[in-house]
Scaffold this motif. Structure first.
Motif, PDB file in Angstrom:
ATOM      1  N   ARG A  94       9.253  -4.301  -3.195  1.00 16.25           N
ATOM      2  CA  ARG A  94       9.054  -5.066  -2.520  1.00 16.25           C
ATOM      3  C   ARG A  94       9.361  -5.920  -1.297  1.00 16.25           C
ATOM      4  O   ARG A  94      10.350  -5.758  -1.873  1.00 16.25           O
ATOM      5  CB  ARG A  94       7.604  -5.920  -3.216  1.00 16.25           C
ATOM      6  CG  ARG A  94       6.571  -5.256  -3.317  1.00 16.25           C
ATOM      7  CD  ARG A  94       5.645  -6.559  -3.970  1.00 16.25           C
ATOM      8  NE  ARG A  94       5.734  -7.607  -3.931  1.00 16.25           N
ATOM      9  CZ  ARG A  94       5.887  -8.221  -5.243  1.00 16.25           C
ATOM     10  NH1 ARG A  94       5.117  -7.977  -6.348  1.00 16.25           N
ATOM     11  NH2 ARG A  94       6.612  -9.958  -5.471  1.00 16.25           N
ATOM     12  N   LEU A 107       0.919  -1.343   0.109  1.00 18.62           N
ATOM     13  CA  LEU A 107      -0.171   0.279   0.309  1.00 18.62           C
ATOM     14  C   LEU A 107       0.531   1.628  -0.151  1.00 18.62           C
ATOM     15  O   LEU A 107      -0.025   2.229  -0.363  1.00 18.62           O
ATOM     16  CB  LEU A 107      -1.332   0.036   1.374  1.00 18.62           C
ATOM     17  CG  LEU A 107      -1.981  -0.761   1.386  1.00 18.62           C
ATOM     18  CD1 LEU A 107      -2.555  -0.982   2.680  1.00 18.62           C
ATOM     19  CD2 LEU A 107      -2.744  -0.987   0.039  1.00 18.62           C
ATOM     20  N   ASP A 108       2.153   0.957   0.213  1.00 23.09           N
ATOM     21  CA  ASP A 108       2.623   1.993   0.466  1.00 23.09           C
ATOM     22  C   ASP A 108       3.241   2.436  -1.323  1.00 23.09           C
ATOM     23  O   ASP A 108       4.031   2.022  -1.616  1.00 23.09           O
ATOM     24  CB  ASP A 108       4.264   1.668   1.629  1.00 23.09           C
ATOM     25  CG  ASP A 108       5.551   2.972   1.797  1.00 23.09           C
ATOM     26  OD1 ASP A 108       4.861   4.363   0.972  1.00 23.09           O
ATOM     27  OD2 ASP A 108       5.569   2.696   2.142  1.00 23.09           O
ATOM     28  N   ASN A 109       3.164   3.808  -1.846  1.00 26.38           N
ATOM     29  CA  ASN A 109       3.749   4.501  -2.951  1.00 26.38           C
ATOM     30  C   ASN A 109       5.029   4.015  -2.641  1.00 26.38           C
ATOM     31  O   ASN A 109       5.690   4.159  -4.365  1.00 26.38           O
ATOM     32  CB  ASN A 109       2.944   6.226  -3.303  1.00 26.38           C
ATOM     33  CG  ASN A 109       2.012   5.894  -3.301  1.00 26.38           C
ATOM     34  OD1 ASN A 109       1.073   4.817  -3.579  1.00 26.38           O
ATOM     35  ND2 ASN A 109       0.803   6.803  -3.151  1.00 26.38           N
ATOM     36  N   ARG A 110       5.660   4.685  -1.844  1.00 36.86           N
ATOM     37  CA  ARG A 110       7.529   4.231  -1.799  1.00 36.86           C
ATOM     38  C   ARG A 110       8.262   3.055  -3.101  1.00 36.86           C
ATOM     39  O   ARG A 110       9.112   3.659  -2.585  1.00 36.86           O
ATOM     40  CB  ARG A 110       8.042   5.407  -0.629  1.00 36.86           C
ATOM     41  CG  ARG A 110       7.901   5.914  -0.590  1.00 36.86           C
ATOM     42  CD  ARG A 110       8.331   6.601   1.117  1.00 36.86           C
ATOM     43  NE  ARG A 110       7.711   5.401   1.648  1.00 36.86           N
ATOM     44  CZ  ARG A 110       7.957   5.417   3.279  1.00 36.86           C
ATOM     45  NH1 ARG A 110       9.445   5.899   3.794  1.00 36.86           N
ATOM     46  NH2 ARG A 110       7.680   4.234   4.069  1.00 36.86           N
ATOM     47  N   THR A 111       7.135   2.166  -2.330  1.00 33.30           N
ATOM     48  CA  THR A 111       7.154   0.475  -2.624  1.00 33.30           C
ATOM     49  C   THR A 111       7.735   0.373  -4.149  1.00 33.30           C
ATOM     50  O   THR A 111       8.582  -0.004  -4.520  1.00 33.30           O
ATOM     51  CB  THR A 111       6.317  -0.660  -2.685  1.00 33.30           C
ATOM     52  OG1 THR A 111       5.242  -0.455  -3.323  1.00 33.30           O
ATOM     53  CG2 THR A 111       6.897  -0.070  -0.820  1.00 33.30           C
ATOM     54  N   ARG A 112       7.179   1.746  -4.912  1.00 32.66           N
ATOM     55  CA  ARG A 112       7.011   1.785  -6.682  1.00 32.66           C
ATOM     56  C   ARG A 112       8.700   1.976  -7.085  1.00 32.66           C
ATOM     57  O   ARG A 112       8.814   1.573  -8.088  1.00 32.66           O
ATOM     58  CB  ARG A 112       5.758   2.646  -7.078  1.00 32.66           C
ATOM     59  CG  ARG A 112       5.170   2.686  -7.446  1.00 32.66           C
ATOM     60  CD  ARG A 112       3.995   4.106  -7.998  1.00 32.66           C
ATOM     61  NE  ARG A 112       4.741   4.894  -8.390  1.00 32.66           N
ATOM     62  CZ  ARG A 112       4.400   5.965  -7.284  1.00 32.66           C
ATOM     63  NH1 ARG A 112       3.258   5.811  -6.864  1.00 32.66           N
ATOM     64  NH2 ARG A 112       4.876   6.918  -7.916  1.00 32.66           N
TER      65      ARG A 112
END
Length: 79
Positions: free
Chosen positions: A76, A67-72
């Motif tokens: 993961r 759900l964290d946008n930083r993982t883009r």
């Protein structure tokens, strides 16, 4: 403690390795062997082994990282 399963089909869902390890740990636990469901065993605090609790927290962190946008950019968490 990742367990690799060569004879099973490849699961491409996120956090699939952690999910499988948590499932196998729950099946081997005394709580499930006593006749309780896995959901009941996860909700009670004192019945699970520390390894299963660690896998549960790792699985939670992996799912939360989706759900964290930083993982883009970072990728993961998990294995």
């Amino acid at each position: 403690m990742p367990a690799y399963y060569e004879d099973k089909p490849v699961d491409s869902r996120p956090c699939a390795g952690l999910r499988e390890d948590l499932r196998s740990c729950l099946v081997k636990s005394d709580c499930v062997k006593a006749g309780n469901s896995a959901k009941v065993c996860l909700r009670t605090d004192s019945t699970l082994e520390p390894m299963c609790r660690a896998l549960q927290m790792s699985f939670f962190e992996c799912k939360r990282s989706l759900l964290d946008n930083r993982t883009r950019f970072r990728g993961r968490k998990g294995y």
